[in-house]
Design a protein around this motif. Structure first.
Motif, PDB file in Angstrom:
ATOM      1  N   ALA A  99       0.831  -1.177   0.025  1.00 48.67           N
ATOM      2  CA  ALA A  99       0.029   0.059   0.262  1.00 48.67           C
ATOM      3  C   ALA A  99       1.013   1.199  -0.157  1.00 48.67           C
ATOM      4  O   ALA A  99       0.422   2.294  -0.578  1.00 48.67           O
ATOM      5  CB  ALA A  99      -0.955  -0.146   1.256  1.00 48.67           C
ATOM      6  N   LYS A 100       1.939   1.331   0.652  1.00 51.32           N
ATOM      7  CA  LYS A 100       2.974   2.436   0.838  1.00 51.32           C
ATOM      8  C   LYS A 100       3.659   2.589  -0.611  1.00 51.32           C
ATOM      9  O   LYS A 100       3.851   3.725  -0.847  1.00 51.32           O
ATOM     10  CB  LYS A 100       3.892   2.385   1.801  1.00 51.32           C
ATOM     11  N   LEU A 101       3.934   1.534  -1.268  1.00 54.20           N
ATOM     12  CA  LEU A 101       4.628   1.655  -2.518  1.00 54.20           C
ATOM     13  C   LEU A 101       3.693   1.974  -3.731  1.00 54.20           C
ATOM     14  O   LEU A 101       4.151   2.186  -4.855  1.00 54.20           O
ATOM     15  CB  LEU A 101       5.213   0.463  -3.016  1.00 54.20           C
ATOM     16  N   ASP A 102       2.333   1.897  -3.335  1.00 54.21           N
ATOM     17  CA  ASP A 102       1.238   2.206  -4.573  1.00 54.21           C
ATOM     18  C   ASP A 102       1.060   3.748  -4.475  1.00 54.21           C
ATOM     19  O   ASP A 102       0.100   4.250  -4.028  1.00 54.21           O
ATOM     20  CB  ASP A 102      -0.006   1.483  -4.329  1.00 54.21           C
ATOM     21  N   VAL A 103       2.039   4.313  -5.394  1.00 56.40           N
ATOM     22  CA  VAL A 103       2.243   5.868  -5.376  1.00 56.40           C
ATOM     23  C   VAL A 103       0.826   6.369  -5.889  1.00 56.40           C
ATOM     24  O   VAL A 103       0.216   7.639  -5.777  1.00 56.40           O
ATOM     25  CB  VAL A 103       3.497   6.388  -5.913  1.00 56.40           C
ATOM     26  N   LYS A 104       0.425   5.648  -7.132  1.00 58.97           N
ATOM     27  CA  LYS A 104      -0.565   6.202  -7.851  1.00 58.97           C
ATOM     28  C   LYS A 104      -1.898   6.153  -6.718  1.00 58.97           C
ATOM     29  O   LYS A 104      -2.535   7.306  -7.076  1.00 58.97           O
ATOM     30  CB  LYS A 104      -0.916   5.248  -9.365  1.00 58.97           C
ATOM     31  N   SER A 105      -2.234   5.315  -6.272  1.00 54.84           N
ATOM     32  CA  SER A 105      -3.516   5.138  -5.455  1.00 54.84           C
ATOM     33  C   SER A 105      -3.290   6.081  -4.410  1.00 54.84           C
ATOM     34  O   SER A 105      -4.314   6.947  -4.218  1.00 54.84           O
ATOM     35  CB  SER A 105      -3.492   3.551  -4.799  1.00 54.84           C
TER      36      SER A 105
END
Length: 66
Positions: free
Chosen positions: A25-31
């Motif tokens: 979740a932390k690495l999902d920059v787009k979201s």
């Protein structure tokens, strides 16, 4: 003894799964960017109000030359 070990392994797997989900979740920059934009869209007048209050306070406190 084996049952305790199996239970500990299962708990470790669950914890590892939760950790991996949190990292993903932390690495999902787009979201994260989309969530940030969505929350900013809900409060445009709040930001304008804070800015206006700050400007008003600055105008009242600014020393005037006479």
């Amino acid at each position: 003894m084996t049952s305790d070990l199996e239970q500990e392994i299962e708990q470790t797997r669950e914890h590892l799964g939760e950790t991996v989900d949190a990292l993903a979740a932390k690495l999902d920059v787009k979201s994260r960017a989309q969530e940030s934009i969505a929350s900013a869209d809900k409060r445009p007048f709040a930001a304008a109000g804070v800015l206006a209050a700050g400007l008003a306070a600055a105008a009242l406190l600014w020393p005037r030359r006479r």
